[in-house]
Design a protein around this motif. Structure first.
Motif, PDB file in Angstrom:
ATOM      1  N   ASN A   4       0.834  -1.207   0.000  1.00 19.33           N
ATOM      2  CA  ASN A   4       0.000   0.000   0.000  1.00 19.33           C
ATOM      3  C   ASN A   4       0.866   1.254   0.000  1.00 19.33           C
ATOM      4  OD1 ASN A   4      -2.379  -1.302   0.005  1.00 19.33           O
ATOM      5  ND2 ASN A   4      -2.859  -0.971   2.168  1.00 19.33           N
ATOM      6  N   LYS A  84      -9.197   0.513  -7.988  1.00 22.75           N
ATOM      7  CA  LYS A  84      -9.160  -0.931  -8.273  1.00 22.75           C
ATOM      8  C   LYS A  84      -7.865  -1.547  -7.754  1.00 22.75           C
ATOM      9  CE  LYS A  84     -12.297  -1.524 -12.077  1.00 22.75           C
ATOM     10  NZ  LYS A  84     -12.437  -1.103 -13.455  1.00 22.75           N
ATOM     11  N   GLU A  85      -6.752  -0.838  -7.955  1.00 22.43           N
ATOM     12  CA  GLU A  85      -5.455  -1.365  -7.485  1.00 22.43           C
ATOM     13  C   GLU A  85      -5.455  -1.579  -5.978  1.00 22.43           C
ATOM     14  OE1 GLU A  85      -1.841   0.540  -8.825  1.00 22.43           O
ATOM     15  OE2 GLU A  85      -2.468   0.293 -10.895  1.00 22.43           O
ATOM     16  N   GLU A  87      -8.095  -2.348  -4.384  1.00 22.86           N
ATOM     17  CA  GLU A  87      -9.243  -3.240  -4.134  1.00 22.86           C
ATOM     18  C   GLU A  87     -10.263  -2.564  -3.213  1.00 22.86           C
ATOM     19  OE1 GLU A  87      -7.591  -6.962  -2.833  1.00 22.86           O
ATOM     20  OE2 GLU A  87      -6.663  -7.328  -4.783  1.00 22.86           O
ATOM     21  N   GLU A  89     -13.003  -0.953  -4.562  1.00 23.01           N
ATOM     22  CA  GLU A  89     -14.194  -0.650  -5.389  1.00 23.01           C
ATOM     23  C   GLU A  89     -15.498  -0.795  -4.612  1.00 23.01           C
ATOM     24  OE1 GLU A  89     -11.749  -2.964  -6.029  1.00 23.01           O
ATOM     25  OE2 GLU A  89     -12.175  -3.795  -7.999  1.00 23.01           O
ATOM     26  N   ASP A  90     -15.515  -1.696  -3.612  1.00 24.85           N
ATOM     27  CA  ASP A  90     -16.766  -1.900  -2.869  1.00 24.85           C
ATOM     28  C   ASP A  90     -17.003  -0.797  -1.835  1.00 24.85           C
ATOM     29  OD1 ASP A  90     -14.531  -2.814  -1.522  1.00 24.85           O
ATOM     30  OD2 ASP A  90     -15.663  -4.275  -0.338  1.00 24.85           O
TER      31      ASP A  90
END
Ligand code: SAM
Length: 197
Positions: A4, A84-85, A87, A89-90
């Motif tokens: 990250n 997206k990278e 993760e 998106e949710d």
């Protein structure tokens, strides 16, 4: 976490290379600490750029959701890629539109205004009904790189003088707004926090 960290560094480097204004380090520290301390779980951001601050806010806690609006297509697409990278998106919803054309029903604990600086009053008035009781509206760049503290005649560009005047109007608007308690912080590029009474 190390992954990250290097992805965040990549986003910051891209912003620098492409001349995209993103929050400065102590500004983002202030914002993320505020989110943590106030147990903010939902954020509406006006002005995504490439998703840096949205990602940093979402990473404070796995329960935080961010909705963020950007009108520039290239930046929006880059933000989509970055989200997206990570993760996320949710938990991060990206809206590609001019914020002044966006109407939302949802309520948020925090509204973060970081878009066209001349339009902050409009953004504030348009989205304040989306704020939960006791929620906060935070605005960045109230010092505008030190220009707000300067005398008008010291600012050579006419456009910049106009912009600085609008930022000053926004500061007065916040000071006089009885529905909110506003505090100004000399951190980053100047941040205000307006708590809904
Ligand atoms: N919050 C971002 C960060 O710290 O990572 C930086 C946002 S940047 C200072 C401001 C962004 O707001 C720009 O990318 C600009 O295209 C966008 N913007 C300006 N006016 C807008 C509007 N009316 N609607 C949507 N986006 C807008």
């Amino acid at each position: 976490m190390v992954g990250n960290y290097s992805m965040i560094r990549k986003i910051k480097e891209y912003a620098k290379k492409e001349n995209i204004p993103i929050m400065v380090d102590d500004g983002i520290d202030f914002l993320t600490t505020f989110i943590l301390k106030k147990h903010v779980s939902s954020v509406l951001e006006i002005g995504t750029a490439i998703g840096y601050s949205a990602i940093m806010m979402a990473m404070v806690d796995p329960n935080i959701r961010v909705t963020t609006i950007e009108r520039d297509e290239k930046r929006y697409l880059e933000a989509l890629k970055n989200v997206k990278e990570f993760e996320l998106e949710d938990r991060i919803t990206l809206i590609y539109n001019d914020a002044l054309n966006v109407r939302l029903e949802e309520k948020f604990d925090l509204i973060f205004i970081d878009a066209a600086k001349a339009q902050s009053i409009k953004f504030f008035e348009q989205f304040e009904h989306n704020l939960n009781d006791g929620g906060a509206i935070v605005t960045d760049n109230l010092k505008f790189h030190g220009l707000v503290a300067k005398k008008e005649e010291e600012i050579k560009s006419r456009n910049l003088r106009g912009l600085v005047r609008k930022i000053k109007n926004y500061i007065s608007f916040l000071e006089e707004n009885k529905k909110y308690d506003t505090e100004f912080f000399d951190v980053g590029d100047g941040i205000s926090v307006s708590i809904k009474k």
